[in-house]
Design an enzyme around this catalytic site. Structure first.
Site, PDB file in Angstrom:
ATOM      1  N   LYS A 107      25.079 -48.920  26.280  1.00  0.00           N
ATOM      2  CA  LYS A 107      25.408 -47.881  25.303  1.00  0.00           C
ATOM      3  C   LYS A 107      26.872 -48.006  24.955  1.00  0.00           C
ATOM      4  CE  LYS A 107      23.269 -44.390  23.283  1.00  0.00           C
ATOM      5  NZ  LYS A 107      21.835 -44.303  22.950  1.00  0.00           N
ATOM      6  N   GLY A 227      13.625 -29.437  14.566  1.00  0.00           N
ATOM      7  CA  GLY A 227      14.481 -30.497  14.015  1.00  0.00           C
ATOM      8  C   GLY A 227      13.768 -31.153  12.848  1.00  0.00           C
ATOM      9  N   GLY A 229      15.313 -33.809  11.064  1.00  0.00           N
ATOM     10  CA  GLY A 229      16.127 -34.981  10.742  1.00  0.00           C
ATOM     11  C   GLY A 229      15.243 -36.211  10.771  1.00  0.00           C
ATOM     12  N   ASN A 230      15.821 -37.347  11.132  1.00  0.00           N
ATOM     13  CA  ASN A 230      15.042 -38.596  11.130  1.00  0.00           C
ATOM     14  C   ASN A 230      13.791 -38.481  12.008  1.00  0.00           C
ATOM     15  OD1 ASN A 230      14.468 -41.237  12.772  1.00  0.00           O
ATOM     16  ND2 ASN A 230      15.164 -41.910  10.770  1.00  0.00           N
ATOM     17  N   GLY A 232      12.405 -35.715  13.663  1.00  0.00           N
ATOM     18  CA  GLY A 232      11.538 -34.558  13.407  1.00  0.00           C
ATOM     19  C   GLY A 232      10.761 -34.703  12.114  1.00  0.00           C
ATOM     20  N   TYR A 233      11.427 -35.146  11.065  1.00  0.00           N
ATOM     21  CA  TYR A 233      10.750 -35.264   9.764  1.00  0.00           C
ATOM     22  C   TYR A 233       9.598 -36.273   9.853  1.00  0.00           C
ATOM     23  CZ  TYR A 233       9.656 -36.941   5.128  1.00  0.00           C
ATOM     24  OH  TYR A 233       8.965 -37.356   4.029  1.00  0.00           O
TER      25      TYR A 233
HETATM   26  P1  NAD Z   1      19.236 -36.210  12.977  1.00  0.00           P
HETATM   27  O1  NAD Z   1      20.704 -35.926  12.979  1.00  0.00           O
HETATM   28  O2  NAD Z   1      18.642 -37.039  11.897  1.00  0.00           O
HETATM   29  O3  NAD Z   1      18.436 -34.818  12.974  1.00  0.00           O
HETATM   30  C1  NAD Z   1      18.714 -33.755  13.826  1.00  0.00           C
HETATM   31  C2  NAD Z   1      18.001 -32.519  13.283  1.00  0.00           C
HETATM   32  O4  NAD Z   1      18.177 -31.457  14.211  1.00  0.00           O
HETATM   33  C3  NAD Z   1      18.513 -32.011  11.932  1.00  0.00           C
HETATM   34  O5  NAD Z   1      17.411 -31.667  11.135  1.00  0.00           O
HETATM   35  C4  NAD Z   1      19.263 -30.737  12.317  1.00  0.00           C
HETATM   36  O6  NAD Z   1      19.231 -29.765  11.279  1.00  0.00           O
HETATM   37  C5  NAD Z   1      18.422 -30.278  13.479  1.00  0.00           C
HETATM   38  N1  NAD Z   1      19.078 -29.283  14.315  1.00  0.00           N
HETATM   39  C6  NAD Z   1      20.363 -29.229  14.716  1.00  0.00           C
HETATM   40  N2  NAD Z   1      20.558 -28.104  15.411  1.00  0.00           N
HETATM   41  C7  NAD Z   1      19.361 -27.455  15.464  1.00  0.00           C
HETATM   42  C8  NAD Z   1      18.907 -26.234  16.025  1.00  0.00           C
HETATM   43  N3  NAD Z   1      19.741 -25.429  16.685  1.00  0.00           N
HETATM   44  N4  NAD Z   1      17.611 -25.899  15.880  1.00  0.00           N
HETATM   45  C9  NAD Z   1      16.767 -26.680  15.190  1.00  0.00           C
HETATM   46  N5  NAD Z   1      17.135 -27.829  14.627  1.00  0.00           N
HETATM   47  C10 NAD Z   1      18.421 -28.203  14.758  1.00  0.00           C
HETATM   48  O7  NAD Z   1      18.937 -36.812  14.417  1.00  0.00           O
HETATM   49  P2  NAD Z   1      17.665 -37.684  14.850  1.00  0.00           P
HETATM   50  O8  NAD Z   1      17.981 -39.118  14.672  1.00  0.00           O
HETATM   51  O9  NAD Z   1      16.459 -37.100  14.240  1.00  0.00           O
HETATM   52  O10 NAD Z   1      17.675 -37.433  16.424  1.00  0.00           O
HETATM   53  C11 NAD Z   1      17.120 -36.250  17.000  1.00  0.00           C
HETATM   54  C12 NAD Z   1      16.995 -36.441  18.497  1.00  0.00           C
HETATM   55  O11 NAD Z   1      16.172 -37.569  18.771  1.00  0.00           O
HETATM   56  C13 NAD Z   1      18.297 -36.697  19.258  1.00  0.00           C
HETATM   57  O12 NAD Z   1      18.175 -36.145  20.554  1.00  0.00           O
HETATM   58  C14 NAD Z   1      18.336 -38.205  19.360  1.00  0.00           C
HETATM   59  O13 NAD Z   1      19.149 -38.650  20.452  1.00  0.00           O
HETATM   60  C15 NAD Z   1      16.867 -38.483  19.613  1.00  0.00           C
HETATM   61  N6  NAD Z   1      16.466 -39.856  19.316  1.00  0.00           N
HETATM   62  C16 NAD Z   1      16.590 -40.383  18.068  1.00  0.00           C
HETATM   63  C17 NAD Z   1      16.152 -41.674  17.809  1.00  0.00           C
HETATM   64  C18 NAD Z   1      16.214 -42.266  16.427  1.00  0.00           C
HETATM   65  O14 NAD Z   1      15.658 -43.363  16.241  1.00  0.00           O
HETATM   66  N7  NAD Z   1      16.814 -41.598  15.442  1.00  0.00           N
HETATM   67  C19 NAD Z   1      15.598 -42.445  18.848  1.00  0.00           C
HETATM   68  C20 NAD Z   1      15.475 -41.882  20.121  1.00  0.00           C
HETATM   69  C21 NAD Z   1      15.910 -40.581  20.327  1.00  0.00           C
END
Ligand code: NAD
Length: 431
Positions: A107, A227, A229-230, A232-233
């Site tokens: 990391k 969530g 974001g990437n 959750g959506y």
């Molecule tokens: P992102 O920044 O695209 O999305 C995060 C989402 O969380 C946003 O929609 C934001 O509005 C929402 N959020 C923030 N605070 C919030 C709250 N209090 N209540 C509800 N929603 C809230 O991030 P991501 O890439 O979707 O990552 C989300 C999680 O998944 C993180 O823990 C990340 O480490 C993990 N993750 C991501 C990936 C990846 O490929 N992107 C891979 C493994 C793990």
């Protein structure tokens, strides 16, 4: 010393030690699994747009390479510390091993708030950090990727900088293989199709595999996702397309609950117009897409759903709310969304929790597929990538499920056991 990072590292070490104890591993082996192989710490300056230089602190921590080159993202965040990066690198070793990938864990990170930087400053910072780590990364050594606040564009800048350095040092003449040094690249720069959706898609494949084992595969189950974001959506969208009934969604500004089931695409459209999902559904007013209501983020976690999917924050299922959680299944798409106390309480209560190291491993699995395509000079269709992803995450799920059934342990304990046994099988310890 930073508390959150130190606590995170302690938690990662505690679970590894507990599993190692159950596996009856000797102290030397446990030490080999816990101690990082290489810790790189950098102080470097980058000029800002006023021509003045600013000092940054950056890290690349290479935790364990028993299974292959180190793999793990680069995070830009003000809270980045050595301990946090080390904890995340340790968990990447576990995640790659659970996923059955020929990768170890690593990391990287820079303590910075990138939102305060101009585009030019962000590029200069990314290039400066890449130059620092260039000596210790490479397609068969250590393969970084995006993480919080880093993205494909940043990977392209870093790769460009790395290739210049590698060519200067004549480290390799195979330019295609050099592309494999970073994953999560833009598709036109050697990235793979399907990477953007991979974490959410992999999570849905794993959920479906679990439901088959639980004989719930045929039911139209209700889902709430925290969530948008990437992760959750795409989890919400792909699960809706796969026949689940999405009833709850949230972002940082609030949440919605639609008992009859909501439309993920309509919610996305509404969020784009209003800036949040809250208010997209309301009783008997013009903002009604379908009959529903705005609820708080906390209420979303407590909905009476079959499946709860935390896909945003750490530690949001904790001692304060664990007694109010009504979901029967929790799919940890975020990293570390459930505290140890809440995990133990819910597990004892019979809630099935798919642990983060398994649930969100679709992302690193498709990163591996991107690396593989670069290494072999191949380009696969999106369908080809998705099929391989499905096969791979189903195989990881099966190993974890089987271990949990045989030993009557949680999926989390089983995931760590599977991972640690795979790592230990490659660690050679002198008699
Ligand atoms: P992102 O920044 O695209 O999305 C995060 C989402 O969380 C946003 O929609 C934001 O509005 C929402 N959020 C923030 N605070 C919030 C709250 N209090 N209540 C509800 N929603 C809230 O991030 P991501 O890439 O979707 O990552 C989300 C999680 O998944 C993180 O823990 C990340 O480490 C993990 N993750 C991501 C990936 C990846 O490929 N992107 C891979 C493994 C793990």
């Amino acid at each position: 010393m930073d508390n959150a990072g130190t606590k995170m590292l302690q938690t990662a070490h505690d679970i590894i030690k507990k599993v190692a104890y159950d596996l009856r591993l000797d102290d030397e082996t446990v030490k080999r699994i816990i101690d990082p192989e290489e810790l790189h710490e950098y102080s470097f300056t980058v000029p800002n747009q006023n021509g003045l230089s600013r000092l940054y602190k950056g890290y690349r921590i290479q935790h364990n390479s028993a299974l292959g080159p180190y793999k793990g993202g680069i995070r830009f965040h003000p809270n980045v510390t050595k301990e946090e990066v080390q904890a995340l690198a340790t968990l990447m070793s576990i995640k790659c091993a659970v996923a059955g990938l020929p990768f170890g864990g690593g990391k990287g990170g820079v303590a910075v708030d990138p939102k305060l930087l101009s585009e030019a400053e962000l590029e200069a910072l990314s290039r400066a950090y890449a130059k620092k780590i260039a000596a210790v990364i490479g397609p068969t050594v250590d393969i970084p990727a995006p993480d919080i606040n880093t993205n494909p564009k940043i990977m392209a800048w870093m790769l460009d900088e790395y290739i210049k350095t590698a060519n200067d040092k004549k480290k390799s003449t195979d330019q295609t293989q050099l592309l494999a040094t970073f994953t999560g690249k833009p598709v036109e720069k050697g990235g793979t199709l399907g990477r953007t959706e991979a974490t959410g898609r992999g999570g849905v494949f794993i959920l479906q595999a679990l439901l088959k084992k639980l004989n719930l595969g045929k039911n139209r189950l209700t889902v709430a996702v925290q969530g948008f974001g990437n992760v959750g959506y795409y989890f919400a969208k792909i699960s809706e397309e796969s026949g689940f009934k999405l009833v709850g969604l949230s972002d940082s500004k609030g949440a919605v609950f639609v008992k009859e089931g909501l439309s993920v695409e309509s919610t996305l459209r509404c969020k784009k117009e209003r800036g949040s999902v809250a208010g997209c559904y309301c009783r008997g007013s013009v903002c009604d897409i379908r009959y529903g209501e705005t609820i708080t983020n906390q209420e979303l976690l407590e909905l009476p759903v079959d499946i709860l999917v935390p896909a945003a924050l750490e530690n949001i299922i904790n001692e304060d709310n664990m007694r109010k959680i009504r979901a029967k299944i929790i799919v940890e798409m975020a990293n570390g969304p459930t505290t140890e106390e809440a995990f133990d309480y819910l597990h004892k209560k019979g809630v099935v929790i798919v642990p983060d190291v398994l649930a969100n491993s679709g992302g690193v699995t498709v990163s591996y597929l991107e690396w593989y395509q670069n290494m072999h000079n191949e380009k696969w269709t999106e369908n080809g990538v998705n099929k391989r992803l499905q096969k791979m995450v189903e195989a990881s799920f099966d190993s974890v499920w089987q271990t949990s059934q045989e030993k009557k342990i949680s999926l989390k304990q089983a995931a760590f056991e599977v991972a640690i046994e795979r790592i230990v099988s490659k660690v050679r310890i002198a008699p």
